[in-house]
Design a protein around this motif. Sequence first.
Motif, PDB file in Angstrom:
ATOM      1  N   LEU A  53      -5.543  -7.651  -0.607  1.00 37.19           N
ATOM      2  CA  LEU A  53      -5.745  -6.952   0.662  1.00 37.19           C
ATOM      3  C   LEU A  53      -7.197  -7.067   1.123  1.00 37.19           C
ATOM      4  O   LEU A  53      -7.470  -7.237   2.313  1.00 37.19           O
ATOM      5  N   HIS A  54      -8.130  -6.965   0.181  1.00 35.50           N
ATOM      6  CA  HIS A  54      -9.537  -7.095   0.559  1.00 35.50           C
ATOM      7  C   HIS A  54      -9.848  -8.496   1.069  1.00 35.50           C
ATOM      8  O   HIS A  54     -10.568  -8.673   2.057  1.00 35.50           O
ATOM      9  N   LYS A  55      -9.283  -9.480   0.424  1.00 36.02           N
ATOM     10  CA  LYS A  55      -9.496 -10.868   0.853  1.00 36.02           C
ATOM     11  C   LYS A  55      -8.934 -11.094   2.250  1.00 36.02           C
ATOM     12  O   LYS A  55      -9.517 -11.813   3.073  1.00 36.02           O
ATOM     13  N   GLU A  56      -7.799 -10.458   2.542  1.00 40.79           N
ATOM     14  CA  GLU A  56      -7.143 -10.642   3.837  1.00 40.79           C
ATOM     15  C   GLU A  56      -7.842  -9.864   4.947  1.00 40.79           C
ATOM     16  O   GLU A  56      -8.111 -10.396   6.026  1.00 40.79           O
ATOM     17  N   PHE A  57      -8.141  -8.584   4.711  1.00 41.38           N
ATOM     18  CA  PHE A  57      -8.679  -7.728   5.763  1.00 41.38           C
ATOM     19  C   PHE A  57     -10.212  -7.727   5.814  1.00 41.38           C
ATOM     20  O   PHE A  57     -10.793  -7.343   6.839  1.00 41.38           O
ATOM     21  N   ARG A  58     -10.870  -8.124   4.708  1.00 47.99           N
ATOM     22  CA  ARG A  58     -12.332  -8.195   4.637  1.00 47.99           C
ATOM     23  C   ARG A  58     -13.002  -6.885   5.055  1.00 47.99           C
ATOM     24  O   ARG A  58     -14.027  -6.886   5.749  1.00 47.99           O
ATOM     25  N   LYS A  59     -12.443  -5.786   4.647  1.00 48.13           N
ATOM     26  CA  LYS A  59     -13.052  -4.491   4.921  1.00 48.13           C
ATOM     27  C   LYS A  59     -14.210  -4.241   3.962  1.00 48.13           C
ATOM     28  O   LYS A  59     -14.137  -4.568   2.772  1.00 48.13           O
ATOM     29  N   THR A  60     -15.268  -3.649   4.477  1.00 50.08           N
ATOM     30  CA  THR A  60     -16.341  -3.183   3.605  1.00 50.08           C
ATOM     31  C   THR A  60     -15.754  -2.078   2.739  1.00 50.08           C
ATOM     32  O   THR A  60     -15.333  -1.036   3.248  1.00 50.08           O
ATOM     33  N   THR A  61     -15.696  -2.307   1.437  1.00 51.05           N
ATOM     34  CA  THR A  61     -14.981  -1.395   0.538  1.00 51.05           C
ATOM     35  C   THR A  61     -15.925  -0.852  -0.524  1.00 51.05           C
ATOM     36  O   THR A  61     -16.651  -1.614  -1.169  1.00 51.05           O
ATOM     37  N   ILE A  62     -15.900   0.470  -0.685  1.00 50.20           N
ATOM     38  CA  ILE A  62     -16.688   1.129  -1.728  1.00 50.20           C
ATOM     39  C   ILE A  62     -15.715   1.880  -2.619  1.00 50.20           C
ATOM     40  O   ILE A  62     -14.967   2.760  -2.159  1.00 50.20           O
ATOM     41  N   CYS A  63     -15.709   1.515  -3.879  1.00 51.63           N
ATOM     42  CA  CYS A  63     -14.749   2.061  -4.836  1.00 51.63           C
ATOM     43  C   CYS A  63     -15.495   2.809  -5.934  1.00 51.63           C
ATOM     44  O   CYS A  63     -16.529   2.338  -6.420  1.00 51.63           O
ATOM     45  N   VAL A  64     -14.967   3.961  -6.317  1.00 48.90           N
ATOM     46  CA  VAL A  64     -15.520   4.725  -7.434  1.00 48.90           C
ATOM     47  C   VAL A  64     -14.515   4.682  -8.582  1.00 48.90           C
ATOM     48  O   VAL A  64     -13.321   4.911  -8.383  1.00 48.90           O
TER      49      VAL A  64
ATOM     50  N   VAL B 232       2.966  -0.033  12.205  1.00 44.54           N
ATOM     51  CA  VAL B 232       3.633   0.453  10.994  1.00 44.54           C
ATOM     52  C   VAL B 232       4.518  -0.641  10.412  1.00 44.54           C
ATOM     53  O   VAL B 232       4.527  -0.876   9.199  1.00 44.54           O
ATOM     54  N   ASP B 233       5.274  -1.326  11.269  1.00 43.95           N
ATOM     55  CA  ASP B 233       6.130  -2.416  10.788  1.00 43.95           C
ATOM     56  C   ASP B 233       5.300  -3.506  10.111  1.00 43.95           C
ATOM     57  O   ASP B 233       5.667  -4.011   9.043  1.00 43.95           O
ATOM     58  N   ARG B 234       4.176  -3.859  10.730  1.00 41.29           N
ATOM     59  CA  ARG B 234       3.340  -4.929  10.171  1.00 41.29           C
ATOM     60  C   ARG B 234       2.774  -4.536   8.809  1.00 41.29           C
ATOM     61  O   ARG B 234       2.798  -5.330   7.872  1.00 41.29           O
ATOM     62  N   ILE B 235       2.256  -3.315   8.699  1.00 45.04           N
ATOM     63  CA  ILE B 235       1.623  -2.919   7.449  1.00 45.04           C
ATOM     64  C   ILE B 235       2.662  -2.694   6.351  1.00 45.04           C
ATOM     65  O   ILE B 235       2.418  -2.976   5.171  1.00 45.04           O
ATOM     66  N   LEU B 236       3.852  -2.217   6.713  1.00 47.46           N
ATOM     67  CA  LEU B 236       4.921  -2.059   5.725  1.00 47.46           C
ATOM     68  C   LEU B 236       5.338  -3.416   5.165  1.00 47.46           C
ATOM     69  O   LEU B 236       5.588  -3.562   3.963  1.00 47.46           O
ATOM     70  N   ASP B 237       5.416  -4.408   6.045  1.00 47.19           N
ATOM     71  CA  ASP B 237       5.719  -5.760   5.579  1.00 47.19           C
ATOM     72  C   ASP B 237       4.629  -6.261   4.630  1.00 47.19           C
ATOM     73  O   ASP B 237       4.917  -6.889   3.606  1.00 47.19           O
ATOM     74  N   ARG B 238       3.379  -5.970   4.983  1.00 49.25           N
ATOM     75  CA  ARG B 238       2.260  -6.484   4.184  1.00 49.25           C
ATOM     76  C   ARG B 238       2.232  -5.890   2.788  1.00 49.25           C
ATOM     77  O   ARG B 238       1.882  -6.585   1.819  1.00 49.25           O
ATOM     78  N   VAL B 239       2.613  -4.627   2.645  1.00 49.42           N
ATOM     79  CA  VAL B 239       2.588  -3.998   1.322  1.00 49.42           C
ATOM     80  C   VAL B 239       3.975  -3.976   0.670  1.00 49.42           C
ATOM     81  O   VAL B 239       4.199  -3.272  -0.305  1.00 49.42           O
ATOM     82  N   HIS B 240       4.911  -4.756   1.256  1.00 47.17           N
ATOM     83  CA  HIS B 240       6.245  -4.965   0.667  1.00 47.17           C
ATOM     84  C   HIS B 240       7.042  -3.659   0.541  1.00 47.17           C
ATOM     85  O   HIS B 240       7.703  -3.419  -0.472  1.00 47.17           O
ATOM     86  N   LEU B 241       6.982  -2.838   1.583  1.00 45.40           N
ATOM     87  CA  LEU B 241       7.704  -1.559   1.565  1.00 45.40           C
ATOM     88  C   LEU B 241       8.578  -1.376   2.806  1.00 45.40           C
ATOM     89  O   LEU B 241       8.927  -0.252   3.155  1.00 45.40           O
ATOM     90  N   ARG B 242       8.936  -2.457   3.471  1.00 53.16           N
ATOM     91  CA  ARG B 242       9.681  -2.362   4.738  1.00 53.16           C
ATOM     92  C   ARG B 242      10.973  -1.562   4.580  1.00 53.16           C
ATOM     93  O   ARG B 242      11.351  -0.796   5.472  1.00 53.16           O
TER      94      ARG B 242
END
Length: 332
Positions: free
Chosen positions: A168-179, A103-113
């Motif tokens: 975020l996509h560039k960093e995590f490289r998740k297969t992403t499907i967007c509608v 949680v701490d890591r992801i909050l830092d990543r999305v600038h919401l710590r």
Amino acid sequence: MYGAVVAVKDLSLSVRRGEFLTILGPSGSGKTTALMLLAGFEAPSKGDILISGKSVAAVPSYRRDQGIVFQSYALFPHLTVRRNLEFPLEMRGIKVGEREKRVDRILDRVHLRELGGRMPSQLSGGQQQRVALARALIADPPILLLDEPLGALDRNLREQMQGEIKSLHKEFRKTTICVTHDQEEALTLSDRIIVMRAGRIEQTDTPEALYDQPATRFVANFLGEANILENLNCEVESDAAQPSGTVAMIRPERMCIAAQAAPKRADADRRQSVIGTVDDMVYAGPLRRYNVRMGESLLIVRQHVVSGEQIFRPGDEVRLDWLRSDIRFVAA
């Protein structure tokens, strides 16, 4: 199917690992149904859904290892930001210490710590969107599904969040499907775009190829603006032969506008020039949009605003010209 209505028909697509794929289309095109099938909220009436070669068509949504971001964010209103992020980890049996670190890591990543203790109602729309993205990513799923992720945000915030999603996509490289139904969003974010119409795929390609080489009139008009060059008072010239069953098309930004008596351009031998009458002019900040009447057609010209340039008004006779190589042919 919904009763007698077939929402998606003969849909066949493959998604590459780590790709950002967008399903784009107007309301009723079947794009949301396609996402619901992938998410496990709907079951296909026939056919199969494979993830890493394994069928998941009969697997319920909560058993599929996917992160999902809804248009409404779907945050738990009675839980703080931290607890919203801990919940998917808790459901997976992650121990308390590891949950807190993630949680701490992801909050830092999305600038919401600093906002971890707030309730969702105390956040702005952009902050809620970042929490929703963080919650979808925190369990490290291989697939991320986005359902109109920026639809509830204003224009400036949408542009900011497009940059954040791309990062975020560039960093995590998740297969992403967007509608989405937002063409600009699809062009900005995607590696590939699927354009849907009436439950079927109309065309699939990269953003650049779809915009520059649309296969059909529908794709040309839906993805940006297009001038369909028919019912003019002249024949359209092109460097390529026109295939049967097609109409000529050119994008508005590929057309140039000038006074009727203005000197011709240096590359005039590569261009076609026509005369028309300005029907309307709209100032839109960095651009001026002209509607020019020619024959029975109304042509759109988009011109970047430059200091000192001549401005044309309704009723002015003008010359339009374009490179013959910029003409495209689309299925009628």
